[in-house]
Scaffold this motif. Structure first.
Motif, PDB file in Angstrom:
ATOM      1  N   GLU A 156       0.824  -1.206   0.000  1.00  0.00           N
ATOM      2  CA  GLU A 156       0.000   0.000   0.000  1.00  0.00           C
ATOM      3  C   GLU A 156       0.860   1.259   0.000  1.00  0.00           C
ATOM      4  O   GLU A 156       0.531   2.248  -0.648  1.00  0.00           O
ATOM      5  CB  GLU A 156      -0.962  -0.041   1.196  1.00  0.00           C
ATOM      6  N   GLU A 157       1.973   1.193   0.714  1.00  0.00           N
ATOM      7  CA  GLU A 157       2.865   2.365   0.759  1.00  0.00           C
ATOM      8  C   GLU A 157       3.416   2.693  -0.628  1.00  0.00           C
ATOM      9  O   GLU A 157       3.643   3.859  -0.950  1.00  0.00           O
ATOM     10  CB  GLU A 157       4.038   2.160   1.724  1.00  0.00           C
ATOM     11  N   SER A 158       3.636   1.665  -1.461  1.00  0.00           N
ATOM     12  CA  SER A 158       4.186   2.002  -2.781  1.00  0.00           C
ATOM     13  C   SER A 158       3.141   2.737  -3.617  1.00  0.00           C
ATOM     14  O   SER A 158       3.485   3.638  -4.380  1.00  0.00           O
ATOM     15  CB  SER A 158       4.740   0.816  -3.570  1.00  0.00           C
ATOM     16  N   PHE A 159       1.888   2.369  -3.433  1.00  0.00           N
ATOM     17  CA  PHE A 159       0.830   3.138  -4.110  1.00  0.00           C
ATOM     18  C   PHE A 159       0.827   4.582  -3.592  1.00  0.00           C
ATOM     19  O   PHE A 159       0.718   5.544  -4.359  1.00  0.00           O
ATOM     20  CB  PHE A 159      -0.526   2.452  -3.893  1.00  0.00           C
ATOM     21  N   HIS A 160       0.989   4.745  -2.286  1.00  0.00           N
ATOM     22  CA  HIS A 160       0.991   6.098  -1.707  1.00  0.00           C
ATOM     23  C   HIS A 160       2.131   6.943  -2.281  1.00  0.00           C
ATOM     24  O   HIS A 160       1.979   8.120  -2.581  1.00  0.00           O
ATOM     25  CB  HIS A 160       1.168   6.031  -0.177  1.00  0.00           C
ATOM     26  N   GLN A 161       3.274   6.287  -2.398  1.00  0.00           N
ATOM     27  CA  GLN A 161       4.445   7.010  -2.888  1.00  0.00           C
ATOM     28  C   GLN A 161       4.208   7.465  -4.331  1.00  0.00           C
ATOM     29  O   GLN A 161       4.493   8.601  -4.698  1.00  0.00           O
ATOM     30  CB  GLN A 161       5.672   6.088  -2.790  1.00  0.00           C
ATOM     31  N   ARG A 162       3.631   6.582  -5.123  1.00  0.00           N
ATOM     32  CA  ARG A 162       3.378   6.944  -6.529  1.00  0.00           C
ATOM     33  C   ARG A 162       2.347   8.049  -6.653  1.00  0.00           C
ATOM     34  O   ARG A 162       2.467   8.930  -7.495  1.00  0.00           O
ATOM     35  CB  ARG A 162       2.875   5.739  -7.312  1.00  0.00           C
ATOM     36  N   GLN A 163       1.308   7.992  -5.810  1.00  0.00           N
ATOM     37  CA  GLN A 163       0.297   9.045  -5.938  1.00  0.00           C
ATOM     38  C   GLN A 163       0.913  10.383  -5.550  1.00  0.00           C
ATOM     39  O   GLN A 163       0.639  11.403  -6.162  1.00  0.00           O
ATOM     40  CB  GLN A 163      -1.004   8.715  -5.176  1.00  0.00           C
ATOM     41  N   GLY A 164       1.800  10.381  -4.568  1.00  0.00           N
ATOM     42  CA  GLY A 164       2.444  11.629  -4.161  1.00  0.00           C
ATOM     43  C   GLY A 164       3.306  12.190  -5.277  1.00  0.00           C
ATOM     44  O   GLY A 164       3.253  13.378  -5.601  1.00  0.00           O
ATOM     45  N   PHE A 165       4.075  11.288  -5.884  1.00  0.00           N
ATOM     46  CA  PHE A 165       4.950  11.726  -6.962  1.00  0.00           C
ATOM     47  C   PHE A 165       4.119  12.295  -8.110  1.00  0.00           C
ATOM     48  O   PHE A 165       4.461  13.318  -8.707  1.00  0.00           O
ATOM     49  CB  PHE A 165       5.807  10.549  -7.455  1.00  0.00           C
ATOM     50  N   GLU A 166       2.987  11.664  -8.371  1.00  0.00           N
ATOM     51  CA  GLU A 166       2.132  12.105  -9.487  1.00  0.00           C
ATOM     52  C   GLU A 166       1.494  13.466  -9.185  1.00  0.00           C
ATOM     53  O   GLU A 166       1.320  14.286 -10.091  1.00  0.00           O
ATOM     54  CB  GLU A 166       1.087  11.022  -9.760  1.00  0.00           C
ATOM     55  N   VAL A 167       1.179  13.716  -7.922  1.00  0.00           N
ATOM     56  CA  VAL A 167       0.663  15.042  -7.542  1.00  0.00           C
ATOM     57  C   VAL A 167       1.730  16.099  -7.852  1.00  0.00           C
ATOM     58  O   VAL A 167       1.453  17.138  -8.469  1.00  0.00           O
ATOM     59  CB  VAL A 167       0.299  15.086  -6.024  1.00  0.00           C
ATOM     60  N   LEU A 168       2.973  15.787  -7.470  1.00  0.00           N
ATOM     61  CA  LEU A 168       4.057  16.750  -7.718  1.00  0.00           C
ATOM     62  C   LEU A 168       4.354  16.893  -9.207  1.00  0.00           C
ATOM     63  O   LEU A 168       4.613  17.997  -9.695  1.00  0.00           O
ATOM     64  CB  LEU A 168       5.330  16.332  -6.965  1.00  0.00           C
ATOM     65  N   LEU A 169       4.283  15.779  -9.937  1.00  0.00           N
ATOM     66  CA  LEU A 169       4.553  15.819 -11.373  1.00  0.00           C
ATOM     67  C   LEU A 169       3.531  16.727 -12.066  1.00  0.00           C
ATOM     68  O   LEU A 169       3.890  17.534 -12.933  1.00  0.00           O
ATOM     69  CB  LEU A 169       4.492  14.402 -11.954  1.00  0.00           C
ATOM     70  N   THR A 170       2.286  16.621 -11.646  1.00  0.00           N
ATOM     71  CA  THR A 170       1.242  17.470 -12.229  1.00  0.00           C
ATOM     72  C   THR A 170       1.537  18.943 -11.922  1.00  0.00           C
ATOM     73  O   THR A 170       1.482  19.797 -12.807  1.00  0.00           O
ATOM     74  CB  THR A 170      -0.143  17.061 -11.680  1.00  0.00           C
ATOM     75  N   LEU A 171       1.868  19.225 -10.675  1.00  0.00           N
ATOM     76  CA  LEU A 171       2.184  20.615 -10.311  1.00  0.00           C
ATOM     77  C   LEU A 171       3.406  21.110 -11.079  1.00  0.00           C
ATOM     78  O   LEU A 171       3.466  22.275 -11.489  1.00  0.00           O
ATOM     79  CB  LEU A 171       2.440  20.728  -8.799  1.00  0.00           C
ATOM     80  N   SER A 172       4.372  20.204 -11.276  1.00  0.00           N
ATOM     81  CA  SER A 172       5.629  20.619 -11.930  1.00  0.00           C
ATOM     82  C   SER A 172       5.396  20.995 -13.395  1.00  0.00           C
ATOM     83  O   SER A 172       6.229  21.636 -14.014  1.00  0.00           O
ATOM     84  CB  SER A 172       6.675  19.502 -11.830  1.00  0.00           C
ATOM     85  N   LYS A 173       4.256  20.571 -13.935  1.00  0.00           N
ATOM     86  CA  LYS A 173       3.942  20.921 -15.330  1.00  0.00           C
ATOM     87  C   LYS A 173       2.924  22.054 -15.398  1.00  0.00           C
ATOM     88  O   LYS A 173       2.379  22.352 -16.467  1.00  0.00           O
ATOM     89  CB  LYS A 173       3.370  19.701 -16.059  1.00  0.00           C
ATOM     90  N   GLY A 174       2.636  22.623 -14.238  1.00  0.00           N
ATOM     91  CA  GLY A 174       1.615  23.662 -14.188  1.00  0.00           C
ATOM     92  C   GLY A 174       2.176  25.054 -14.454  1.00  0.00           C
ATOM     93  O   GLY A 174       3.234  25.210 -15.076  1.00  0.00           O
ATOM     94  N   ASN A 175       1.472  26.071 -13.954  1.00  0.00           N
ATOM     95  CA  ASN A 175       1.945  27.448 -14.156  1.00  0.00           C
ATOM     96  C   ASN A 175       3.067  27.779 -13.156  1.00  0.00           C
ATOM     97  O   ASN A 175       3.419  26.937 -12.315  1.00  0.00           O
ATOM     98  CB  ASN A 175       0.765  28.436 -14.049  1.00  0.00           C
ATOM     99  N   ASP A 176       3.601  28.978 -13.251  1.00  0.00           N
ATOM    100  CA  ASP A 176       4.752  29.330 -12.411  1.00  0.00           C
ATOM    101  C   ASP A 176       4.422  29.223 -10.926  1.00  0.00           C
ATOM    102  O   ASP A 176       5.244  28.797 -10.113  1.00  0.00           O
ATOM    103  CB  ASP A 176       5.218  30.761 -12.726  1.00  0.00           C
ATOM    104  N   TYR A 177       3.218  29.604 -10.589  1.00  0.00           N
ATOM    105  CA  TYR A 177       2.809  29.558  -9.191  1.00  0.00           C
ATOM    106  C   TYR A 177       2.785  28.102  -8.692  1.00  0.00           C
ATOM    107  O   TYR A 177       3.263  27.785  -7.602  1.00  0.00           O
ATOM    108  CB  TYR A 177       1.425  30.205  -9.042  1.00  0.00           C
TER     109      TYR A 177
END
Ligand code: ACO
Length: 306
Positions: A156-177
């Protein structure tokens, strides 16, 4: 005789045969396991709080559903771990008492605040990532119930880790803010995540014995180093940086050198002086007190039907 039992215990440990609840075990082995497993369980419960802070404010319905499921998983982990600790002859009430009175520790990391949505991503990537690094070897821990519990927890923790990374990946492709929010969360969670692995080996009173008993399979510093090596590569995918100017590849050790951890901060958090210690403990105590009526009702019902 105790000597015979002790020999059998040592033989099992050295032959990788799990120690089970009814087996003879040295008192200190039992004590160490109760300490580690119960503190681990407390960490799972308190660990729900920083993220729960964002359930009602998740940016989309999908993100909210994922976060809800994740926080519920942490409650489940706590329950498996309390059950594993109970096999060592301590009651759940005693363990809760130890948490609520401040006698038992829980992971330092959960005493930091979650200021923005990006913190949910950083917790998943870094905090759950550090947890996996520490917990995968615990699946091979010498105590059977702990080792078996850890198998499911790690999945379950590996799923948690991936979802966290994906949240950051989405933000990293967002606007400057959004990009700045992502970097800021990484900056704030990086150093506390490194502290999760515990004090340096030469200042860790429990490591030596726990390694001998095969409760722990790696030392605190060994796991911390593995974690740094992995994160240095992963952060590149995000197009972000880690807040450490001393990170440098070291060919001799085939790993990255990194800057000095602020151990004073770590010990302050352990003493109860972190940014959210008081709030976390108060929330847990209130949840326990508010749940009294349901425990009373369940007990009364049990008495009625039995
Ligand atoms: N936060 C709070 N306390 C800590 C931390 C930390 N990050 N690191 C070490 N400590 C405590 C230890 O519990 C110990 O305290 P105690 O003797 O009063 O119980 C003391 O500092 C000295 O540390 P060590 O001798 O290194 O202790 P130990 O051998 O138990 O190693 C470790 C610490 C690595 C955390 C170990 O207990 C472990 O692997 N635990 C299981 C994993 C876990 O608890 N993870 C929780 C966070 S992740 C999560 O649950 C999502």
């Amino acid at each position: 005789t105790t000597t015979n039992f002790s020999l059998q215990f040592n033989n099992k440990v050295s032959n990788e045969i799990k120690i089970e609840p009814k087996d003879w075990m040295p008192d200190d082995y039992r004590k160490t396991l109760i300490r580690q497993i119960s503190q681990h369980a407390h960490s799972e419960l308190v660990g729900m709080l920083p993220e729960a802070n964002w359930i009602s404010r998740a940016p989309t319905l999908k993100r909210k559903a994922i976060l809800l499921a994740k926080v519920q998983d942490e409650a489940g982990h706590g329950l498996y771990l309390y059950s594993a600790a109970e096999t060592l002859n301590i009651t759940r009430e005693e363990m809760y008492d130890q948490l609520h009175s401040g006698a038992a520790k829980y992971s330092s990391i959960f005493n930091y605040p979650t200021l923005t949505w990006a913190d949910v991503g950083a917790i998943g990537w870094l905090v759950d990532g550090a947890a996996i690094m520490n917990q995968v070897p615990l699946c091979r821990s010498s105590y059977g119930p702990y080792a078996r519990g850890m198998v499911r927890i790690c999945k379950e923790e590996s799923f948690h880790q991936r979802q966290g990374f994906e949240v950051l990946l989405t933000l990293s492709k967002g606007n400057d803010y959004q990009k700045a929010m992502c970097q800021d969360a990484i900056n704030r969670w990086w150093w506390p995540s490194l502290m999760m692995f515990g004090p340096p080996d030469d200042q860790s009173p429990n490591t030596l014995k726990s390694m001998e008993w095969k409760i722990k399979r790696f030392t605190n510093d060994e796991l911390r180093q593995k974690f740094v090596n992995v994160c240095v590569e992963q952060v590149k995918v995000l197009g972000m940086t880690l807040p450490d100017k001393d990170l440098k590849w070291n060919e001799d050790k085939k790993g990255y050198d990194f800057g000095t951890i602020n151990w004073d901060e770590f010990y302050q958090v352990l003493k109860g002086n972190g940014p959210c210690n008081t709030e976390r403990l108060e929330t847990r105590k209130k949840a326990w007190e508010d749940g009294k009526w349901i425990r009373d009702a369940a007990t009364a019902y049990q008495q009625k039907v039995s």
